[in-house]
Scaffold this active site. Structure first.
Site, PDB file in Angstrom:
ATOM      1  N   ARG A   1     104.206  12.419  44.185  1.00 46.57           N
ATOM      2  CA  ARG A   1     103.555  11.191  44.654  1.00 46.57           C
ATOM      3  C   ARG A   1     103.942  10.046  43.717  1.00 46.57           C
ATOM      4  O   ARG A   1     103.661  10.104  42.516  1.00 46.57           O
ATOM      5  CB  ARG A   1     102.040  11.378  44.657  1.00 46.57           C
ATOM      6  CG  ARG A   1     101.246  10.112  44.976  1.00 46.57           C
ATOM      7  CD  ARG A   1      99.737  10.395  44.998  1.00 46.57           C
ATOM      8  NE  ARG A   1      98.954   9.220  45.317  1.00 46.57           N
ATOM      9  CZ  ARG A   1      98.253   8.505  44.430  1.00 46.57           C
ATOM     10  NH1 ARG A   1      98.220   8.853  43.148  1.00 46.57           N
ATOM     11  NH2 ARG A   1      97.573   7.446  44.816  1.00 46.57           N
TER      12      ARG A   1
ATOM     13  N   HIS B   1      99.980   0.412  44.583  1.00 47.00           N
ATOM     14  CA  HIS B   1      99.214   0.916  43.434  1.00 47.00           C
ATOM     15  C   HIS B   1      99.039  -0.251  42.454  1.00 47.00           C
ATOM     16  O   HIS B   1      99.566  -0.253  41.353  1.00 47.00           O
ATOM     17  CB  HIS B   1      99.931   2.112  42.803  1.00 47.00           C
ATOM     18  CG  HIS B   1      99.055   2.979  41.940  1.00 47.00           C
ATOM     19  ND1 HIS B   1      98.879   4.340  42.161  1.00 47.00           N
ATOM     20  CD2 HIS B   1      98.297   2.697  40.853  1.00 47.00           C
ATOM     21  CE1 HIS B   1      98.073   4.844  41.238  1.00 47.00           C
ATOM     22  NE2 HIS B   1      97.702   3.865  40.429  1.00 47.00           N
TER      23      HIS B   1
ATOM     24  N   GLU C   1      94.960  12.576  42.873  1.00 43.96           N
ATOM     25  CA  GLU C   1      94.933  12.462  41.409  1.00 43.96           C
ATOM     26  C   GLU C   1      93.775  13.253  40.853  1.00 43.96           C
ATOM     27  O   GLU C   1      92.653  13.173  41.370  1.00 43.96           O
ATOM     28  CB  GLU C   1      94.731  11.009  40.936  1.00 43.96           C
ATOM     29  CG  GLU C   1      95.917  10.112  41.103  1.00 43.96           C
ATOM     30  CD  GLU C   1      95.644   8.699  40.575  1.00 43.96           C
ATOM     31  OE1 GLU C   1      94.802   8.526  39.660  1.00 43.96           O
ATOM     32  OE2 GLU C   1      96.269   7.765  41.091  1.00 43.96           O
TER      33      GLU C   1
ATOM     34  N   GLU D   1      93.159   3.449  45.609  1.00 42.63           N
ATOM     35  CA  GLU D   1      91.897   3.038  44.991  1.00 42.63           C
ATOM     36  C   GLU D   1      91.554   1.562  45.180  1.00 42.63           C
ATOM     37  O   GLU D   1      91.501   0.786  44.219  1.00 42.63           O
ATOM     38  CB  GLU D   1      91.917   3.355  43.491  1.00 42.63           C
ATOM     39  CG  GLU D   1      92.176   4.821  43.189  1.00 42.63           C
ATOM     40  CD  GLU D   1      91.960   5.172  41.721  1.00 42.63           C
ATOM     41  OE1 GLU D   1      91.871   4.257  40.892  1.00 42.63           O
ATOM     42  OE2 GLU D   1      91.861   6.371  41.421  1.00 42.63           O
TER      43      GLU D   1
ATOM     44  N   TYR E   1      87.927  11.887  38.826  1.00 43.86           N
ATOM     45  CA  TYR E   1      87.952  12.064  37.367  1.00 43.86           C
ATOM     46  C   TYR E   1      86.623  12.613  36.840  1.00 43.86           C
ATOM     47  O   TYR E   1      86.604  13.523  36.052  1.00 43.86           O
ATOM     48  CB  TYR E   1      88.367  10.760  36.672  1.00 43.86           C
ATOM     49  CG  TYR E   1      89.845  10.487  36.924  1.00 43.86           C
ATOM     50  CD1 TYR E   1      90.824  11.066  36.129  1.00 43.86           C
ATOM     51  CD2 TYR E   1      90.260   9.739  38.027  1.00 43.86           C
ATOM     52  CE1 TYR E   1      92.177  10.891  36.395  1.00 43.86           C
ATOM     53  CE2 TYR E   1      91.613   9.557  38.297  1.00 43.86           C
ATOM     54  CZ  TYR E   1      92.567  10.137  37.482  1.00 43.86           C
ATOM     55  OH  TYR E   1      93.900   9.978  37.760  1.00 43.86           O
TER      56      TYR E   1
ATOM     57  N   ASN F   1      91.012  10.790  44.673  1.00 42.75           N
ATOM     58  CA  ASN F   1      91.243  10.759  43.227  1.00 42.75           C
ATOM     59  C   ASN F   1      89.899  11.011  42.550  1.00 42.75           C
ATOM     60  O   ASN F   1      88.952  10.239  42.740  1.00 42.75           O
ATOM     61  CB  ASN F   1      91.772   9.398  42.775  1.00 42.75           C
ATOM     62  CG  ASN F   1      93.187   9.125  43.245  1.00 42.75           C
ATOM     63  OD1 ASN F   1      93.818   9.963  43.898  1.00 42.75           O
ATOM     64  ND2 ASN F   1      93.700   7.962  42.906  1.00 42.75           N
TER      65      ASN F   1
HETATM   66  C1  GBH Z   1      93.268   6.123  38.382  1.00 43.73           C
HETATM   67  O1  GBH Z   1      92.233   5.226  38.252  1.00 43.73           O
HETATM   68  C2  GBH Z   1      94.510   5.369  38.690  1.00 43.73           C
HETATM   69  O2  GBH Z   1      94.881   5.523  40.054  1.00 43.73           O
HETATM   70  C3  GBH Z   1      95.663   5.709  37.798  1.00 43.73           C
HETATM   71  O3  GBH Z   1      96.653   4.742  37.921  1.00 43.73           O
HETATM   72  C4  GBH Z   1      95.161   5.849  36.371  1.00 43.73           C
HETATM   73  O4  GBH Z   1      96.209   5.994  35.454  1.00 43.73           O
HETATM   74  C5  GBH Z   1      94.259   7.045  36.334  1.00 43.73           C
HETATM   75  O5  GBH Z   1      93.235   6.947  37.275  1.00 43.73           O
HETATM   76  C6  GBH Z   1      93.617   7.296  34.962  1.00 43.73           C
HETATM   77  O6  GBH Z   1      92.751   6.270  34.623  1.00 43.73           O
HETATM   78  O7  GBH Z   1      83.415   3.945  34.836  1.00 43.73           O
HETATM   79  O8  GBH Z   1      82.616   2.388  36.460  1.00 43.73           O
HETATM   80  O9  GBH Z   1      84.984   2.658  36.128  1.00 43.73           O
HETATM   81  C7  GBH Z   1      90.983   5.822  38.019  1.00 43.73           C
HETATM   82  C8  GBH Z   1      89.940   4.770  37.857  1.00 43.73           C
HETATM   83  C9  GBH Z   1      88.167   5.759  36.613  1.00 43.73           C
HETATM   84  C10 GBH Z   1      87.729   4.367  38.508  1.00 43.73           C
HETATM   85  C11 GBH Z   1      86.765   6.231  36.626  1.00 43.73           C
HETATM   86  C12 GBH Z   1      86.341   4.867  38.516  1.00 43.73           C
HETATM   87  C13 GBH Z   1      84.534   5.650  37.170  1.00 43.73           C
HETATM   88  C14 GBH Z   1      83.593   4.563  37.389  1.00 43.73           C
HETATM   89  N1  GBH Z   1      88.600   5.338  37.912  1.00 43.73           N
HETATM   90  N2  GBH Z   1      85.917   5.216  37.181  1.00 43.73           N
HETATM   91  S1  GBH Z   1      83.650   3.309  36.115  1.00 43.73           S
END
Ligand code: GBH
Length: 462
Positions: A83, A127, A368, A172, A304, A302
């Site tokens: 991707r 992106h 992701e 996103e 995390y 995605n």
């Molecule tokens: C992704 O963003 C991106 O697509 C990628 O490019 C990036 O490198 C990767 O993740 C790692 O960061 O704490 O309020 O922001 C993820 C972004 C991170 C957005 C966690 C939501 C939780 C809520 N996300 N976040 S907040």
């Protein structure tokens, strides 16, 4: 040898799709080559204090010049799919007008190289790298940007559709709209609540217009279209009405304002009502929601981490200085990554099962998932990253658990193929399963990459 025991992944089918993911600005470099013009990230990186150490993507992983070797690296990991995203200002400088052949030729070569290596290309059209000229004209809060995006998408589609099956529109949109136009920690760094609502609507409209244009232009009629959303979980911190309301609002602004219009052609009523009571609204015109809800084949997820929400601030107030209800994120009390993000695999299962229940009939692929840790390379560049390996293993296990509960998850892309430019965090945070030495540009697979390769082989039964 790992110093911790990683249980083998079980419960996934042999035809499960495995991949690794990147994005253009985070890896390509070559920021001013072959006719590329600046994006909002090139500009944002020059703003004092915006990015850690004033870093930027001018060189990044120099992938633009090292692409064939990087494809060989991807092949060595044994994945099915790769991707990547296309840089809008590379293929259509300034964001409007004719295609830039030299810029588009890079993706043409990349696709050919991937296919020759037996790897299925997954294209992300956007992106986060909006051409700066379009931001100067108003950016995503301006309706015209949605139409510009559809034009750009169809230029890329025309060139690649003969060899690429899967096109996802946006990565996103929550980040583009909320972090870019309201919080201001991502490009373009604006801070206006109504601008962020307008950006949400025009991003979704751009997705729908682009999907319609590409589907109409598909010569096989068999392409796979989709969108990728970042999603977490929003549980109430306690079982009080105040906390439950906070969790509902967080879920509404983070997840439902995207998926409800995409799937059901309407914004969620509770959020629309609350926005109206503060004098705000999505700029919907007749016919927009039909366009936004145009059918698509795959939802990119995605993930995390998951969060809890409280409806009170630390002093116990239920409303902020502007009179708005408090929505306070509380990170679960679990071990953290180098981003200080909690490690919450069971909430990944919870999210996927919930998506299956609330938005049924939509195949999902994890586009992701991954983690940054403070890696310590040995003298040869090798990183024995037990922590990242354990993160991947527990989250892939969470996907298998969700499937066992009925969630239709078809694949998993690790974020990321290699260490890269981590947006506002610069190069300090490393998400790669391959280590990058930024002085030499040498790539060295970490333990997690070798574990990922072996896991894919075992699940396939090969
Ligand atoms: C992704 O963003 C991106 O697509 C990628 O490019 C990036 O490198 C990767 O993740 C790692 O960061 O704490 O309020 O922001 C993820 C972004 C991170 C957005 C966690 C939501 C939780 C809520 N996300 N976040 S907040």
């Amino acid at each position: 040898a790992p110093s911790i025991v990683i249980p083998p992944v079980t419960g996934l089918p042999a035809d499960f799709r495995w991949g690794v993911a990147t994005s253009a600005y985070q890896i390509e470099g070559a920021a001013a080559e072959d006719g590329r013009t600046p994006s909002i990230w090139d500009t944002f990186c020059r703003k004092p204090g915006a990015v850690h150490n004033a870093e930027h993507g001018d060189v990044a992983c120099d992938h633009y010049h090292r692409m064939p070797a990087d494809v060989a690296l991807i092949k060595s990991l044994g994945v099915d799919s790769y991707r990547f995203s296309v840089s809008w200002p590379r293929v259509q400088p300034g964001g409007r007008g004719p295609v830039n052949p030299a810029g588009l030729a890079f993706y043409d070569r990349l696709v050919d190289e991937l296919l020759a290596a037996g790897i299925d290309p997954w294209v992300t059209l956007y992106h986060w790298d909006l051409p700066q000229e379009l931001e100067d004209a108003g950016g995503w809060p301006l309706r015209d940007t949605a139409y510009r995006f559809a034009d750009y998408a169809s230029l890329v589609f025309d060139k690649l559709q003969d060899r690429v099956d899967t096109f996802t529109t946006l990565n996103e949109p929550w980040c583009s709209a909320w972090l870019g136009y309201h919080v201001g920690v991502h490009a373009p760094g604006r801070s206006n609540f109504d601008d962020s609502l307008f950006a949400v609507h025009h991003l979704l409209l751009g997705h729908g217009l682009a999907t319609q244009r590409m589907r109409a232009a598909s010569s096989s009629g068999a392409h796979t279209f989709g969108i990728t959303l970042n999603m977490g979980t929003a549980d109430p911190l306690t079982d009080t009405v105040t906390d439950r309301e906070a969790a509902r609002r967080a879920d509404g602004m983070g997840l439902r304002i995207y998926l409800d219009p995409l799937r059901y052609g309407r914004y969620p009523a509770d959020i629309v009502d609350e926005l109206a009571s503060r004098g705000s609204a999505f700029p919907v015109r007749d016919g927009d929601l039909e366009i936004i809800s145009t059918p698509f084949e795959v939802l990119g997820v995605n993930f995390y981490f998951g969060q809890d929400f409280a409806g009170t601030d630390l002093d116990g107030n239920t409303h902020d200085a502007l009179g708005e209800p408090v929505v306070r994120a509380v990170l679960p009390d679990t071990p953290r990554t180098a981003m200080d993000w909690p490690i919450t695999p069971e909430r990944f299962t919870q999210l996927l099962v919930r998506l299956h229940k609330d938005y049924p009939g939509l195949p999902m692929v994890i586009t992701e998932n991954g983690a940054a840790f403070a890696d310590e390379p040995d003298s040869s560049g090798y990183v024995a990253d037990d922590n990242r390996t354990a993160y991947l293993a527990s989250h892939i296990g969470a996907v298998a658990d969700a499937r066992a509960q009925g969630a239709d998850v078809r694949g998993y892309f690790a974020w990321s193929l290699m260490d890269n430019f981590e947006w506002a965090e610069g190069y300090a945070k490393r998400f790669g399963i391959v280590h990058v030495d930024y002085a030499s540009q040498e790539r060295t697979p970490k333990q997690s990459a070798l574990w990922f390769r072996d896991t894919i082989g075992r699940v396939r039964g090969s």
